[in-house]
Design a protein around this motif. Structure first.
Motif, PDB file in Angstrom:
ATOM      1  N   PRO A 140      24.484   2.398  22.377  1.00 51.64           N
ATOM      2  CA  PRO A 140      25.149   1.097  22.303  1.00 51.64           C
ATOM      3  C   PRO A 140      25.953   0.906  21.026  1.00 51.64           C
ATOM      4  O   PRO A 140      26.849   0.057  20.986  1.00 51.64           O
ATOM      5  N   PHE A 141      25.675   1.684  19.980  1.00 53.46           N
ATOM      6  CA  PHE A 141      26.351   1.472  18.702  1.00 53.46           C
ATOM      7  C   PHE A 141      27.122   2.705  18.224  1.00 53.46           C
ATOM      8  O   PHE A 141      27.625   2.717  17.116  1.00 53.46           O
ATOM      9  N   GLY A 142      27.179   3.735  19.056  1.00 54.66           N
ATOM     10  CA  GLY A 142      27.949   4.920  18.692  1.00 54.66           C
ATOM     11  C   GLY A 142      27.101   6.181  18.744  1.00 54.66           C
ATOM     12  O   GLY A 142      25.928   6.170  18.380  1.00 54.66           O
ATOM     13  N   THR A 143      27.715   7.276  19.184  1.00 52.46           N
ATOM     14  CA  THR A 143      27.009   8.558  19.288  1.00 52.46           C
ATOM     15  C   THR A 143      26.708   9.100  17.901  1.00 52.46           C
ATOM     16  O   THR A 143      27.600   9.195  17.061  1.00 52.46           O
ATOM     17  N   PRO A 144      25.451   9.475  17.614  1.00 52.25           N
ATOM     18  CA  PRO A 144      25.125  10.015  16.301  1.00 52.25           C
ATOM     19  C   PRO A 144      25.829  11.345  16.054  1.00 52.25           C
ATOM     20  O   PRO A 144      26.131  12.075  17.007  1.00 52.25           O
ATOM     21  N   PRO A 145      26.096  11.672  14.800  1.00 49.49           N
ATOM     22  CA  PRO A 145      26.787  12.936  14.506  1.00 49.49           C
ATOM     23  C   PRO A 145      25.906  14.146  14.805  1.00 49.49           C
ATOM     24  O   PRO A 145      24.680  14.043  14.846  1.00 49.49           O
ATOM     25  N   GLU A 146      26.547  15.297  14.979  1.00 52.56           N
ATOM     26  CA  GLU A 146      25.823  16.507  15.332  1.00 52.56           C
ATOM     27  C   GLU A 146      24.875  16.955  14.229  1.00 52.56           C
ATOM     28  O   GLU A 146      23.829  17.541  14.497  1.00 52.56           O
ATOM     29  N   ARG A 147      25.220  16.672  12.969  1.00 52.52           N
ATOM     30  CA  ARG A 147      24.454  17.245  11.860  1.00 52.52           C
ATOM     31  C   ARG A 147      23.098  16.587  11.659  1.00 52.52           C
ATOM     32  O   ARG A 147      22.203  17.178  11.048  1.00 52.52           O
ATOM     33  N   ASN A 148      22.927  15.359  12.126  1.00 51.26           N
ATOM     34  CA  ASN A 148      21.595  14.739  12.026  1.00 51.26           C
ATOM     35  C   ASN A 148      21.484  13.589  13.012  1.00 51.26           C
ATOM     36  O   ASN A 148      22.481  13.040  13.472  1.00 51.26           O
ATOM     37  N   ALA A 149      20.243  13.245  13.318  1.00 47.85           N
ATOM     38  CA  ALA A 149      19.968  12.255  14.357  1.00 47.85           C
ATOM     39  C   ALA A 149      19.381  10.966  13.806  1.00 47.85           C
ATOM     40  O   ALA A 149      18.817  10.177  14.548  1.00 47.85           O
ATOM     41  N   ASP A 150      19.500  10.727  12.505  1.00 50.38           N
ATOM     42  CA  ASP A 150      18.845   9.565  11.907  1.00 50.38           C
ATOM     43  C   ASP A 150      19.201   8.263  12.625  1.00 50.38           C
ATOM     44  O   ASP A 150      18.309   7.496  13.022  1.00 50.38           O
ATOM     45  N   LEU A 151      20.487   7.999  12.791  1.00 47.29           N
ATOM     46  CA  LEU A 151      20.884   6.738  13.422  1.00 47.29           C
ATOM     47  C   LEU A 151      20.734   6.775  14.934  1.00 47.29           C
ATOM     48  O   LEU A 151      20.854   5.740  15.596  1.00 47.29           O
ATOM     49  N   GLY A 152      20.440   7.952  15.484  1.00 51.89           N
ATOM     50  CA  GLY A 152      20.015   8.017  16.883  1.00 51.89           C
ATOM     51  C   GLY A 152      18.622   7.439  17.048  1.00 51.89           C
ATOM     52  O   GLY A 152      18.347   6.695  17.995  1.00 51.89           O
ATOM     53  N   TRP A 153      17.711   7.767  16.118  1.00 52.33           N
ATOM     54  CA  TRP A 153      16.359   7.184  16.164  1.00 52.33           C
ATOM     55  C   TRP A 153      16.418   5.670  15.994  1.00 52.33           C
ATOM     56  O   TRP A 153      15.677   4.932  16.660  1.00 52.33           O
ATOM     57  N   ILE A 154      17.293   5.207  15.094  1.00 51.90           N
ATOM     58  CA  ILE A 154      17.437   3.759  14.895  1.00 51.90           C
ATOM     59  C   ILE A 154      17.864   3.083  16.192  1.00 51.90           C
ATOM     60  O   ILE A 154      17.289   2.063  16.616  1.00 51.90           O
ATOM     61  N   GLN A 155      18.858   3.647  16.862  1.00 52.11           N
ATOM     62  CA  GLN A 155      19.334   3.043  18.107  1.00 52.11           C
ATOM     63  C   GLN A 155      18.277   3.112  19.205  1.00 52.11           C
ATOM     64  O   GLN A 155      18.127   2.174  19.996  1.00 52.11           O
ATOM     65  N   HIS A 156      17.551   4.220  19.254  1.00 50.30           N
ATOM     66  CA  HIS A 156      16.506   4.322  20.266  1.00 50.30           C
ATOM     67  C   HIS A 156      15.421   3.276  20.036  1.00 50.30           C
ATOM     68  O   HIS A 156      14.897   2.685  20.989  1.00 50.30           O
ATOM     69  N   ALA A 157      15.064   3.049  18.760  1.00 53.10           N
ATOM     70  CA  ALA A 157      14.067   2.021  18.451  1.00 53.10           C
ATOM     71  C   ALA A 157      14.544   0.651  18.915  1.00 53.10           C
ATOM     72  O   ALA A 157      13.788  -0.126  19.511  1.00 53.10           O
ATOM     73  N   VAL A 158      15.818   0.342  18.663  1.00 52.89           N
ATOM     74  CA  VAL A 158      16.360  -0.975  19.023  1.00 52.89           C
ATOM     75  C   VAL A 158      16.382  -1.151  20.541  1.00 52.89           C
ATOM     76  O   VAL A 158      15.980  -2.186  21.068  1.00 52.89           O
ATOM     77  N   ARG A 159      16.832  -0.112  21.264  1.00 50.67           N
ATOM     78  CA  ARG A 159      16.949  -0.270  22.714  1.00 50.67           C
ATOM     79  C   ARG A 159      15.585  -0.242  23.398  1.00 50.67           C
ATOM     80  O   ARG A 159      15.479  -0.540  24.587  1.00 50.67           O
ATOM     81  N   SER A 160      14.520   0.102  22.655  1.00 42.97           N
ATOM     82  CA  SER A 160      13.166   0.118  23.218  1.00 42.97           C
ATOM     83  C   SER A 160      12.447  -1.210  23.019  1.00 42.97           C
ATOM     84  O   SER A 160      11.274  -1.327  23.373  1.00 42.97           O
ATOM     85  N   LEU A 161      13.115  -2.218  22.457  1.00 43.17           N
ATOM     86  CA  LEU A 161      12.474  -3.493  22.149  1.00 43.17           C
ATOM     87  C   LEU A 161      12.646  -4.505  23.274  1.00 43.17           C
ATOM     88  O   LEU A 161      13.665  -4.528  23.971  1.00 43.17           O
ATOM     89  N   THR A 162      11.645  -5.358  23.433  1.00 44.14           N
ATOM     90  CA  THR A 162      11.786  -6.545  24.275  1.00 44.14           C
ATOM     91  C   THR A 162      12.768  -7.495  23.595  1.00 44.14           C
ATOM     92  O   THR A 162      13.114  -7.309  22.423  1.00 44.14           O
ATOM     93  N   PRO A 163      13.231  -8.541  24.283  1.00 39.27           N
ATOM     94  CA  PRO A 163      14.200  -9.452  23.658  1.00 39.27           C
ATOM     95  C   PRO A 163      13.741 -10.025  22.328  1.00 39.27           C
ATOM     96  O   PRO A 163      14.558 -10.240  21.430  1.00 39.27           O
TER      97      PRO A 163
END
Length: 552
Positions: free
Chosen positions: A346-369
């Protein structure tokens, strides 16, 4: 299901130990609204033993149903406890005993396993023995039979563990590395004798955690981070305690399940603090360890294997949780043949070199409202440019980032990478709110020559500051102390800083306003004094030169 000091039990187990038929248990459950509610443990509906025992203690056994050794007035609870060998959970763990056992088990007794390069197998065998001893002591003799008869206990332990845990307990690390040698078998037999000193589940749970922590610290940068450092997980859990009470909690990279245990295993006097803890990991060994850890601490749980990185594809059950607590790997490369790359970011594809902000986005999309997340991140995720700068901009524009806490160095034994906590929430749809920043790099104290810990004072003060922030964010002015500082920044200020989320960038706002006139006057006086001292130094040099020239 387990007996003895087991924390959960099936309907059939209740019938067996209460001395009634299985339909009688179903009738109790159906007819009495106050009958204990089942919880999901390893995919099965089970009941908390202490709740069942307490409920049965209110029901006297009819005179015509008493056993020959039972007196009038005996309750089903009395029979249930006696039959299952269940004690009242009043025995607190003895930290000194845990330290002594951990030192012996991981010290000389572990030498044969270190020599053969099978430390991981030895640790898992120890953890499995501690688990069986604490959770199902009636299985202990079976679990150690092979040890006492000169045979490998791996398969008997595997069977018992699988019976207790279900699929989560299946398999072994190192099972294809050859048979156990005589020195290894001898050390494991001695370990079994030591573990027999455990007499109740709380002691087993305490030793279980200490073995994981000690092994993590001992391996240092040679090994994996099996657990989140205790003082850091205590801070995360205390910060989460300021949020609304969650019914379920999720860790998408669960390591040994320690964050879920820290939160869900907190004693409340009646049952667990959450309805369900969900632990995911790409590592089968971590899954087994986490399942034992959660069950030993009485936390209702479900585990799952995510072979690559977290994703929505292939997930079963609920995908939204009230609370996410996680400590994912730092700067992990994002494999673009993995499911991680196929998420609709939802906020942009994480770069190939690391997944840090991929984990952040996954945490956010796993939340209830209304859910919230606390995630451990490498410091670089707060200020790296390029694609990550764009992701941060979108996160902030959506109001996802509530706060960032910069942590002191030296908390982790396996890495020197600096870390921070990100406090997150679901997108609000409103104007971007202000963000809470804390620079706690000077907090904590050295516990060993190389490891730092957050003190109880640090944790309590930071939690109090977070409480003040949540109570009145628009009135929050920040705090400055010798060990940490806090501040509030608007979206406009963060945008002007190019969406950098390093807390140090915003700490100047925490202090009193600078008196520019007084500062200019002071600098002028300092400059004049420096000029006078320069002239004086030249005079001294000239006198020294004259004296030296006059020497014979």
């Amino acid at each position: 299901m387990p007996e003895g000091t087991a924390r959960f039990i099936s309907r059939s187990g209740i019938a067996k130990h209460a001395g009634v038929s299985r339909p009688a248990v179903s009738n109790w459950e159906r007819r009495h609204p106050d009958y204990p509610k089942p919880v999901l443990v390893g995919g099965a509906e089970l009941f908390a033993v202490d709740e069942v025992a307490a409920w049965l203690s209110q029901r006297a056994i009819p005179a015509n149903a008493l056993n020959s050794d039972e007196r009038p007035g005996t309750t089903y609870g009395d029979r249930f406890r006696r039959s299952a060998g269940i004690r009242e959970e009043t025995d607190a763990p003895d930290p000194a005993l845990s330290r002594r056992l951990a030192t012996a088990l991981l010290g000389p007794l572990g030498e044969p396993w270190r020599h053969s390069g099978r430390e991981s197998l030895y640790l898992e065998l120890l953890l499995s023995l501690v688990f069986v001893r604490g959770y199902a002591p009636t299985e202990w003799r079976t679990a150690t039979y092979d040890l006492h008869h000169g045979r490998s206990p791996i398969w008997s332990l595997a069977r018992i563990r699988a019976d207790l845990l279900g699929p989560e307990g299946d398999g072994w690390v190192g099972e294809a590395d050859g048979p156990i040698t005589d020195p290894e078998r001898w050390s494991l037999e001695r370990a079994g004798h030591l573990i027999e000193e455990i007499t109740h589940a709380p002691q087993a749970a305490d030793l279980f955690g200490l073995l994981l922590q000690t092994e993590t610290e001992k391996l240092g940068r040679r090994g994996e981070q099996l657990v989140t450092p205790p003082s850091l997980r205590r801070l995360m859990v205390e910060l989460a305690g300021e949020l609304p009470q969650p019914s379920d909690i999720y860790d998408p990279f669960c390591r040994s399940g320690e964050l879920l245990v820290e939160f869900g295993g907190k004693p409340t006097g009646r049952g667990p603090t959450v309805d369900l803890a969900v632990a995911e990991t790409p590592n089968e060994r971590h899954r087994r360890i986490a399942a034992m850890n959660l069950m030993l601490h009485g936390v209702p749980f479900r585990t799952a294997i995510e072979p690559y990185l977290p994703s929505e594809r292939g997930r079963t059950g609920p995908v939204a949780y009230d609370l996410v607590l996680t400590n994912p790997p730092f700067s992990m490369k994002a494999r673009y043949d993995a499911r991680f790359a196929w998420e609709d970011w939802p906020f942009g594809t994480p770069p190939e070199r690391n997944a840090d902000l991929g984990w952040i986005q996954h945490a956010v999309r796993s939340l209830t409202p209304d859910g919230q997340a606390i995630v451990v991140m490498a410091n670089g995720a707060a200020f790296r440019g390029g694609r990550e700068r764009e992701i941060r901009a979108r996160l902030l524009s959506a109001g996802v980032v509530e706060g960032v806490v910069a942590l002191p160095p030296g908390l982790f034994s396996s890495t020197t990478i600096g870390a921070c906590l990100w406090l997150l929430r679901r997108p609000s749809g409103a104007s971007p709110p202000d963000v809470w920043f804390v620079d706690a790099r000077e907090a904590g104290e050295m516990d060993t020559r190389t490891l730092r810990v957050l003190t109880e004072t640090d944790v309590s003060e930071l939690v109090a500051e977070y409480r003040a922030w949540r109570r009145a964010p628009h009135e929050f002015t920040g705090t400055r102390s010798p060990r940490w500082s806090s501040s509030r920044a608007t979206f406009a200020e963060i945008k002007a800083a190019d969406f950098v989320l390093d807390p140090a960038r915003y700490m100047h706002r925490s202090g009193p306003p600078i008196d520019l006139a007084a500062t200019t006057d002071r600098l002028h006086r300092i400059r004049e004094e420096l000029a006078r001292l320069h002239v004086r130094a030249q005079e001294v040099d000239h006198q020294v030169a004259r004296l030296l020239n006059g020497m014979p």
